[in-house]
Motif scaffolding. Sequence first.
Motif, PDB file in Angstrom:
ATOM      1  N   PRO A  10       0.808  -1.403   0.143  1.00 20.25           N
ATOM      2  CA  PRO A  10       0.474  -0.332   0.136  1.00 20.25           C
ATOM      3  C   PRO A  10       0.867   1.023   0.484  1.00 20.25           C
ATOM      4  O   PRO A  10       2.256   1.396  -0.088  1.00 20.25           O
ATOM      5  CB  PRO A  10      -0.684  -0.031   1.248  1.00 20.25           C
ATOM      6  CG  PRO A  10       0.112  -1.154   2.040  1.00 20.25           C
ATOM      7  CD  PRO A  10       0.622  -1.937   0.915  1.00 20.25           C
ATOM      8  N   GLY A  11       0.406   2.324   0.012  1.00 18.17           N
ATOM      9  CA  GLY A  11       0.920   3.981  -0.616  1.00 18.17           C
ATOM     10  C   GLY A  11       1.381   4.404   1.007  1.00 18.17           C
ATOM     11  O   GLY A  11       0.866   4.679   1.474  1.00 18.17           O
ATOM     12  N   ASP A  12       2.359   3.261   1.865  1.00 19.70           N
ATOM     13  CA  ASP A  12       2.447   4.297   3.094  1.00 19.70           C
ATOM     14  C   ASP A  12       3.406   4.912   3.384  1.00 19.70           C
ATOM     15  O   ASP A  12       4.380   5.317   4.410  1.00 19.70           O
ATOM     16  CB  ASP A  12       2.746   2.742   4.234  1.00 19.70           C
ATOM     17  CG  ASP A  12       4.246   1.222   3.447  1.00 19.70           C
ATOM     18  OD1 ASP A  12       4.349   2.118   2.188  1.00 19.70           O
ATOM     19  OD2 ASP A  12       3.914   0.412   4.210  1.00 19.70           O
ATOM     20  N   GLY A  13       3.754   5.180   2.210  1.00 24.11           N
ATOM     21  CA  GLY A  13       4.995   6.598   2.232  1.00 24.11           C
ATOM     22  C   GLY A  13       6.389   5.823   1.933  1.00 24.11           C
ATOM     23  O   GLY A  13       7.652   6.639   2.226  1.00 24.11           O
ATOM     24  N   TYR A  14       6.522   4.206   1.673  1.00 30.36           N
ATOM     25  CA  TYR A  14       8.006   4.277   1.430  1.00 30.36           C
ATOM     26  C   TYR A  14       7.261   3.293   0.086  1.00 30.36           C
ATOM     27  O   TYR A  14       6.985   2.685  -0.257  1.00 30.36           O
ATOM     28  CB  TYR A  14       8.104   2.277   2.264  1.00 30.36           C
ATOM     29  CG  TYR A  14       8.287   3.028   4.257  1.00 30.36           C
ATOM     30  CD1 TYR A  14       9.436   3.862   4.447  1.00 30.36           C
ATOM     31  CD2 TYR A  14       7.298   3.421   4.905  1.00 30.36           C
ATOM     32  CE1 TYR A  14       9.754   3.952   5.718  1.00 30.36           C
ATOM     33  CE2 TYR A  14       6.989   3.281   6.434  1.00 30.36           C
ATOM     34  CZ  TYR A  14       8.650   4.387   6.688  1.00 30.36           C
ATOM     35  OH  TYR A  14       8.194   4.079   7.660  1.00 30.36           O
ATOM     36  N   ASP A  15       9.044   3.343  -0.959  1.00 25.74           N
ATOM     37  CA  ASP A  15       9.610   3.488  -1.307  1.00 25.74           C
ATOM     38  C   ASP A  15      10.378   1.269  -1.214  1.00 25.74           C
ATOM     39  O   ASP A  15      10.992   1.126  -0.296  1.00 25.74           O
ATOM     40  CB  ASP A  15      10.256   3.567  -2.604  1.00 25.74           C
ATOM     41  CG  ASP A  15      10.248   5.514  -2.748  1.00 25.74           C
ATOM     42  OD1 ASP A  15       9.139   5.361  -3.504  1.00 25.74           O
ATOM     43  OD2 ASP A  15      10.408   6.783  -1.966  1.00 25.74           O
ATOM     44  N   ARG A  16       9.731   0.335  -2.421  1.00 29.74           N
ATOM     45  CA  ARG A  16       9.939  -0.863  -2.195  1.00 29.74           C
ATOM     46  C   ARG A  16      10.546  -1.907  -3.223  1.00 29.74           C
ATOM     47  O   ARG A  16       9.570  -1.135  -4.598  1.00 29.74           O
ATOM     48  CB  ARG A  16       8.807  -1.821  -1.276  1.00 29.74           C
ATOM     49  CG  ARG A  16       9.363  -1.326  -0.184  1.00 29.74           C
ATOM     50  CD  ARG A  16       7.728  -1.835   0.732  1.00 29.74           C
ATOM     51  NE  ARG A  16       7.729  -2.185   1.888  1.00 29.74           N
ATOM     52  CZ  ARG A  16       6.669  -1.281   2.353  1.00 29.74           C
ATOM     53  NH1 ARG A  16       6.279  -0.188   1.743  1.00 29.74           N
ATOM     54  NH2 ARG A  16       6.514  -1.230   3.946  1.00 29.74           N
ATOM     55  N   THR A  28      12.176  -8.709  -0.581  1.00 28.88           N
ATOM     56  CA  THR A  28      11.800  -7.310  -0.374  1.00 28.88           C
ATOM     57  C   THR A  28      13.321  -6.674   0.620  1.00 28.88           C
ATOM     58  O   THR A  28      13.728  -6.897   1.123  1.00 28.88           O
ATOM     59  CB  THR A  28      10.668  -7.076   0.032  1.00 28.88           C
ATOM     60  OG1 THR A  28      10.003  -8.067  -0.706  1.00 28.88           O
ATOM     61  CG2 THR A  28      10.204  -6.618  -0.106  1.00 28.88           C
ATOM     62  N   ILE A  29      13.012  -5.081  -0.098  1.00 31.86           N
ATOM     63  CA  ILE A  29      13.808  -4.103   0.430  1.00 31.86           C
ATOM     64  C   ILE A  29      13.054  -2.670   0.584  1.00 31.86           C
ATOM     65  O   ILE A  29      12.581  -2.549  -0.475  1.00 31.86           O
ATOM     66  CB  ILE A  29      15.009  -3.841   0.030  1.00 31.86           C
ATOM     67  CG1 ILE A  29      15.128  -3.157  -1.267  1.00 31.86           C
ATOM     68  CG2 ILE A  29      16.320  -5.927   0.361  1.00 31.86           C
ATOM     69  CD1 ILE A  29      16.346  -3.521  -1.753  1.00 31.86           C
ATOM     70  N   ARG A  30      13.242  -1.903   1.587  1.00 26.14           N
ATOM     71  CA  ARG A  30      12.842  -0.559   0.849  1.00 26.14           C
ATOM     72  C   ARG A  30      13.675  -0.202   0.461  1.00 26.14           C
ATOM     73  O   ARG A  30      15.164   0.079   0.410  1.00 26.14           O
ATOM     74  CB  ARG A  30      12.695   0.122   2.830  1.00 26.14           C
ATOM     75  CG  ARG A  30      11.451  -0.162   4.014  1.00 26.14           C
ATOM     76  CD  ARG A  30      11.409   0.729   4.890  1.00 26.14           C
ATOM     77  NE  ARG A  30      10.355  -0.218   5.911  1.00 26.14           N
ATOM     78  CZ  ARG A  30       9.667   0.301   6.181  1.00 26.14           C
ATOM     79  NH1 ARG A  30      10.803   1.557   7.162  1.00 26.14           N
ATOM     80  NH2 ARG A  30       8.635  -0.293   7.334  1.00 26.14           N
ATOM     81  N   ALA A  31      13.925   0.978  -0.017  1.00 26.09           N
ATOM     82  CA  ALA A  31      14.724   1.253  -0.901  1.00 26.09           C
ATOM     83  C   ALA A  31      15.313   2.615  -0.464  1.00 26.09           C
ATOM     84  O   ALA A  31      14.228   4.216  -0.891  1.00 26.09           O
ATOM     85  CB  ALA A  31      14.128   1.662  -2.945  1.00 26.09           C
ATOM     86  N   GLY A 106       1.778   4.136  -3.496  1.00 19.48           N
ATOM     87  CA  GLY A 106       1.203   3.218  -4.492  1.00 19.48           C
ATOM     88  C   GLY A 106       1.023   2.800  -5.363  1.00 19.48           C
ATOM     89  O   GLY A 106       0.852   1.601  -5.140  1.00 19.48           O
ATOM     90  N   THR A 107       2.161   3.348  -6.448  1.00 19.70           N
ATOM     91  CA  THR A 107       2.440   3.245  -7.584  1.00 19.70           C
ATOM     92  C   THR A 107       3.149   2.432  -7.423  1.00 19.70           C
ATOM     93  O   THR A 107       3.978   2.324  -7.233  1.00 19.70           O
ATOM     94  CB  THR A 107       2.499   4.640  -8.680  1.00 19.70           C
ATOM     95  OG1 THR A 107       3.772   5.414  -7.938  1.00 19.70           O
ATOM     96  CG2 THR A 107       1.391   5.590  -8.832  1.00 19.70           C
ATOM     97  N   VAL A 108       3.316   1.556  -8.805  1.00 22.35           N
ATOM     98  CA  VAL A 108       4.350   0.444  -9.179  1.00 22.35           C
ATOM     99  C   VAL A 108       4.948   0.603 -10.463  1.00 22.35           C
ATOM    100  O   VAL A 108       4.112   0.824 -11.434  1.00 22.35           O
ATOM    101  CB  VAL A 108       3.245  -0.682  -9.203  1.00 22.35           C
ATOM    102  CG1 VAL A 108       2.837  -1.232  -7.464  1.00 22.35           C
ATOM    103  CG2 VAL A 108       2.383  -0.860 -10.377  1.00 22.35           C
ATOM    104  N   HIS A 109       6.533  -0.056 -10.488  1.00 25.11           N
ATOM    105  CA  HIS A 109       6.664  -0.149 -12.015  1.00 25.11           C
ATOM    106  C   HIS A 109       7.695  -1.513 -11.988  1.00 25.11           C
ATOM    107  O   HIS A 109       8.122  -1.579 -10.691  1.00 25.11           O
ATOM    108  CB  HIS A 109       7.530   1.117 -11.970  1.00 25.11           C
ATOM    109  CG  HIS A 109       7.844   1.254 -13.452  1.00 25.11           C
ATOM    110  ND1 HIS A 109       7.517   1.085 -14.567  1.00 25.11           N
ATOM    111  CD2 HIS A 109       9.631   1.445 -14.273  1.00 25.11           C
ATOM    112  CE1 HIS A 109       8.584   1.131 -15.588  1.00 25.11           C
ATOM    113  NE2 HIS A 109       9.792   1.024 -15.122  1.00 25.11           N
TER     114      HIS A 109
END
Length: 245
Positions: A10-16, A28-31, A106-109
């Motif tokens: 979810p768009g929780d303020g973190y890039d992953r 999985t890591i936080r980017a 919350g967007t993805v790529h």
Amino acid sequence: MKYQMLRATPGDGYDRIQWFDGRRFTHTIRANDPVTALTVLPGERTRKPGKWKGQRPYHGHYWCAGSRTSVFHESMAEYAGMMLIDHLYDIVRVDAQPMFMTFADGTVHYPDYLAREADGTAHVIDIHPRALTTEASDLAFANTARVCEVLGWRFTLIDQLSDIVRMNLEMMGRYRHHRYTPIAAIEEHILLTAKANESFGDLRRALATDMPGELMPFLFHLMWRRELTFDLTRAFTEHTPLTAS
């Protein structure tokens, strides 16, 4: 680590960043940390596009001279873009559809490629024709560029290649394989001769031997390796200036 599917967070303020290793286990890591990002080593594609009757994109594999591996491409635009990256950078590894990125909003790529350069630089490449670009894809590329900047990675978006650039790449690319690497003495001879003969035509004539075209494969290989450079954006002719490194 238990096998699992890649899921958008979810768009929780973190890039992953998520990726599969060689056993298709998910990581999985936080980017947000360049040191942690060193662990991103894809072993499997995170996205495998399907095939259908009448499809226009041509799937295949590009043989990357830098990594000496065959790399999947989803279209001929990706093929040409990968060839450009292979020519311009010292690539030692490249992975197609290497990871799944979920951004803070919350967007993805799914980036097209993740390359590793000889100096250790991670290089994310997206290849997307400008005519097909939408607001959503623009946002995805902007978010990817932002994350790469945080991680100290290089990001390249290739959204247009002229026919001239493609033809120049294909001309040199025929000789990109390491089988065309000249021995040290021949390489030195070609580069020294190039410094005294500025145009391709003059250099070709100066390198002539009793065997027609004997040194031409080596010459084009050195052009591919950027030991001899020219303007990729202009048509290649006998009058094209070549610059020895």
